[in-house]
Design a protein around this motif. Structure first.
Motif, mmCIF file in Angstrom:
data_model
loop_
_atom_site.group_PDB
_atom_site.id
_atom_site.type_symbol
_atom_site.label_atom_id
_atom_site.label_comp_id
_atom_site.label_asym_id
_atom_site.label_seq_id
_atom_site.Cartn_x
_atom_site.Cartn_y
_atom_site.Cartn_z
ATOM 1 N N GLY A 33 85.397 88.371 28.076
ATOM 2 C CA GLY A 33 86.322 89.287 28.711
ATOM 3 C C GLY A 33 85.659 90.201 29.711
ATOM 4 N N THR A 34 84.346 90.056 29.920
ATOM 5 C CA THR A 34 83.718 90.856 30.974
ATOM 6 C C THR A 34 84.148 90.301 32.319
ATOM 7 N N PRO A 35 84.567 91.150 33.244
ATOM 8 C CA PRO A 35 84.897 90.633 34.574
ATOM 9 C C PRO A 35 83.659 90.033 35.227
ATOM 10 N N GLN A 36 83.904 89.106 36.138
ATOM 11 C CA GLN A 36 82.799 88.303 36.656
ATOM 12 C C GLN A 36 81.782 89.131 37.428
ATOM 13 N N ASN A 37 82.267 90.153 38.127
ATOM 14 C CA ASN A 37 81.338 90.853 38.995
ATOM 15 C C ASN A 37 80.738 92.080 38.344
ATOM 16 N N GLU A 38 80.959 92.280 37.040
ATOM 17 C CA GLU A 38 80.388 93.449 36.373
ATOM 18 C C GLU A 38 79.269 93.024 35.464
ATOM 19 N N GLU A 39 78.302 93.926 35.328
ATOM 20 C CA GLU A 39 77.204 93.618 34.422
ATOM 21 C C GLU A 39 77.687 93.785 32.986
ATOM 22 N N GLN A 40 77.164 92.942 32.103
ATOM 23 C CA GLN A 40 77.553 93.047 30.699
ATOM 24 C C GLN A 40 77.041 94.363 30.130
ATOM 25 N N VAL A 41 77.821 94.928 29.238
ATOM 26 C CA VAL A 41 77.545 96.283 28.776
ATOM 27 C C VAL A 41 76.199 96.377 28.079
ATOM 28 N N HIS A 42 75.821 95.320 27.362
ATOM 29 C CA HIS A 42 74.595 95.440 26.594
ATOM 30 C C HIS A 42 73.363 95.224 27.452
ATOM 31 N N LEU A 43 73.563 94.792 28.706
ATOM 32 C CA LEU A 43 72.401 94.563 29.557
ATOM 33 C C LEU A 43 72.149 95.705 30.517
ATOM 34 N N ARG A 44 73.051 96.702 30.490
ATOM 35 C CA ARG A 44 72.880 97.781 31.450
ATOM 36 C C ARG A 44 71.655 98.590 31.114
ATOM 37 N N LYS A 45 71.022 99.104 32.155
ATOM 38 C CA LYS A 45 69.771 99.806 31.926
ATOM 39 C C LYS A 45 70.003 101.148 31.270
ATOM 40 N N ARG A 46 71.085 101.809 31.607
ATOM 41 C CA ARG A 46 71.327 103.138 31.094
ATOM 42 C C ARG A 46 72.603 103.128 30.262
ATOM 43 N N GLN A 47 72.496 103.570 29.013
ATOM 44 C CA GLN A 47 73.653 103.590 28.129
ATOM 45 C C GLN A 47 74.200 105.004 28.129
ATOM 46 N N ILE A 48 75.374 105.182 28.713
ATOM 47 C CA ILE A 48 75.800 106.561 28.941
ATOM 48 C C ILE A 48 76.355 107.217 27.688
ATOM 49 N N TYR A 49 76.771 106.439 26.701
ATOM 50 C CA TYR A 49 77.366 107.071 25.533
ATOM 51 C C TYR A 49 76.395 107.240 24.388
ATOM 52 N N ALA A 50 75.192 106.713 24.527
ATOM 53 C CA ALA A 50 74.285 106.741 23.382
ATOM 54 C C ALA A 50 73.742 108.144 23.178
ATOM 55 N N ASN A 51 73.205 108.385 21.973
ATOM 56 C CA ASN A 51 72.499 109.627 21.714
ATOM 57 C C ASN A 51 71.343 109.765 22.692
ATOM 58 N N PRO A 52 70.989 111.004 23.059
ATOM 59 C CA PRO A 52 69.993 111.170 24.117
ATOM 60 C C PRO A 52 68.652 110.516 23.830
ATOM 61 N N TRP A 53 68.249 110.499 22.526
ATOM 62 C CA TRP A 53 66.947 109.893 22.277
ATOM 63 C C TRP A 53 67.007 108.380 22.256
ATOM 64 N N MET A 54 68.228 107.843 22.308
ATOM 65 C CA MET A 54 68.364 106.392 22.293
ATOM 66 C C MET A 54 68.847 105.853 23.619
ATOM 67 N N ALA A 55 69.258 106.737 24.529
ATOM 68 C CA ALA A 55 69.860 106.258 25.778
ATOM 69 C C ALA A 55 68.784 105.728 26.686
ATOM 70 N N GLY A 56 67.934 104.929 26.121
ATOM 71 C CA GLY A 56 66.693 104.586 26.785
ATOM 72 C C GLY A 56 66.903 103.745 28.007
ATOM 73 N N PHE A 57 65.856 103.643 28.740
ATOM 74 C CA PHE A 57 65.883 102.828 29.938
ATOM 75 C C PHE A 57 65.174 101.535 29.624
ATOM 76 N N SER A 58 65.827 100.439 29.928
ATOM 77 C CA SER A 58 65.251 99.154 29.572
ATOM 78 C C SER A 58 64.045 98.888 30.434
ATOM 79 N N LYS A 59 62.994 98.354 29.820
ATOM 80 C CA LYS A 59 61.801 98.068 30.609
ATOM 81 C C LYS A 59 61.914 96.675 31.198
ATOM 82 N N GLY A 60 63.099 96.399 31.738
ATOM 83 C CA GLY A 60 63.266 95.121 32.420
ATOM 84 C C GLY A 60 63.209 93.940 31.493
ATOM 85 N N SER A 61 63.901 94.017 30.320
ATOM 86 C CA SER A 61 63.838 92.870 29.403
ATOM 87 C C SER A 61 64.919 91.850 29.720
#
Lengths: 163, 82
Positions: free
Chosen positions: A135-163
């Motif tokens: 159900g993800t629209p074609q031109n949007e990035e999947q939620v779990h792959l986004r680098k910044r998680q805006i709703y997470a707790n601050p200590w978990m809203a980590g930035f992905s190291k390009g995984s």
């Protein structure tokens, strides 16, 4: 079922009569809610045909789904148990870390992305199962792959190291 | 001229009382949840954990259930009242 759930009970009945012997025996899935939540997308990736069959059978059974669809249900159970066995065999550490994080965070997957990225990588490398959010629209990035998680707790809203 | 600490003692006592109450309740909540943070919106899958492991917050990741699990689902028996 249109009847409501029973609430005003004082007694509980536990029926220990097993199923008749002419029904094939299948072992129930033994994982509890956090590991199941963690492995849910991988179960969906591997077992999608069986799950769709079961849901179609239940929809068409018009209320008799519990009785008529046992064959499809057994297939679903066996497939889910096989996914869990494989994940336990190959990726146990990442899996445990992820579901322990989920258990501490009210089963909210967006709080635990930092543990989820290594698990996704390990499962993809070993089991060739990829997590895809339907159900993800074609031109949007999947939620779990986004680098910044805006709703997470601050200590978990980590930035992905390009995984 | 020093700080009039005798006048601030009641505030200190109240603060300590609130602190002890809050800390104690928080510790109780921690113990009741098996050392984890508390949960809301517990659904049927989470109540199934109590049947699987014995605790509402107990978790296992084994693929197959222990032998008695298929048969320990309780039926709630209501008496009819209409």
């Amino acid at each position: 079922m249109s009847a409501r759930q029973p609430r005003f009970n004082q007694h509980v009945l536990i029926d220990t009569t097993p199923l008749p012997d002419d029904m094939p025996k299948v072992q129930e899935v033994g994982a509890s809610s956090a590991p199941l939540m963690s492995a849910s997308f991988f179960i969906g990736a591997r077992c999608q045909p069986y799950n769709d069959d079961f849901m179609k059978c239940k929809t068409e059974a018009n209320g008799r789904g519990e009785i008529d669809c046992m064959k499809e249900g057994r297939k679903v159970t066996r497939c889910a148990a096989s996914v869990l066995t494989d994940i336990n065999k190959h990726c146990l550490e990442e899996f445990r870390r992820h579901w322990e994080c989920l258990e501490n965070n009210n089963q909210q997957m967006w709080q635990c992305r930092r543990m989820e990225w290594p698990l996704n990588k390990c499962v993809f490398d070993n089991l060739k199962l990829e997590k895809v959010i339907p159900g993800t629209p074609q031109n949007e990035e999947q939620v779990h792959l986004r680098k910044r998680q805006i709703y997470a707790n601050p200590w978990m809203a980590g930035f992905s190291k390009g995984s | 001229m020093g700080v009039p600490f005798e006048a601030l003692l009641p505030y200190g006592i109240m603060l300590a009382m609130f602190g002890i109450t809050g800390g104690g309740l928080s510790q109780l909540r921690h113990m009741q949840n098996g050392g984890k943070r508390s949960r809301h919106s517990v659904d049927q899958w989470d109540r199934r954990d109590k049947r699987l492991t014995g605790f509402l917050r107990g978790q296992t990741d084994r693929p197959t259930a222990p032998p008695g699990f298929e048969l320990n689902n309780p039926w709630k028996c209501e008496s009819r009242f209409y």
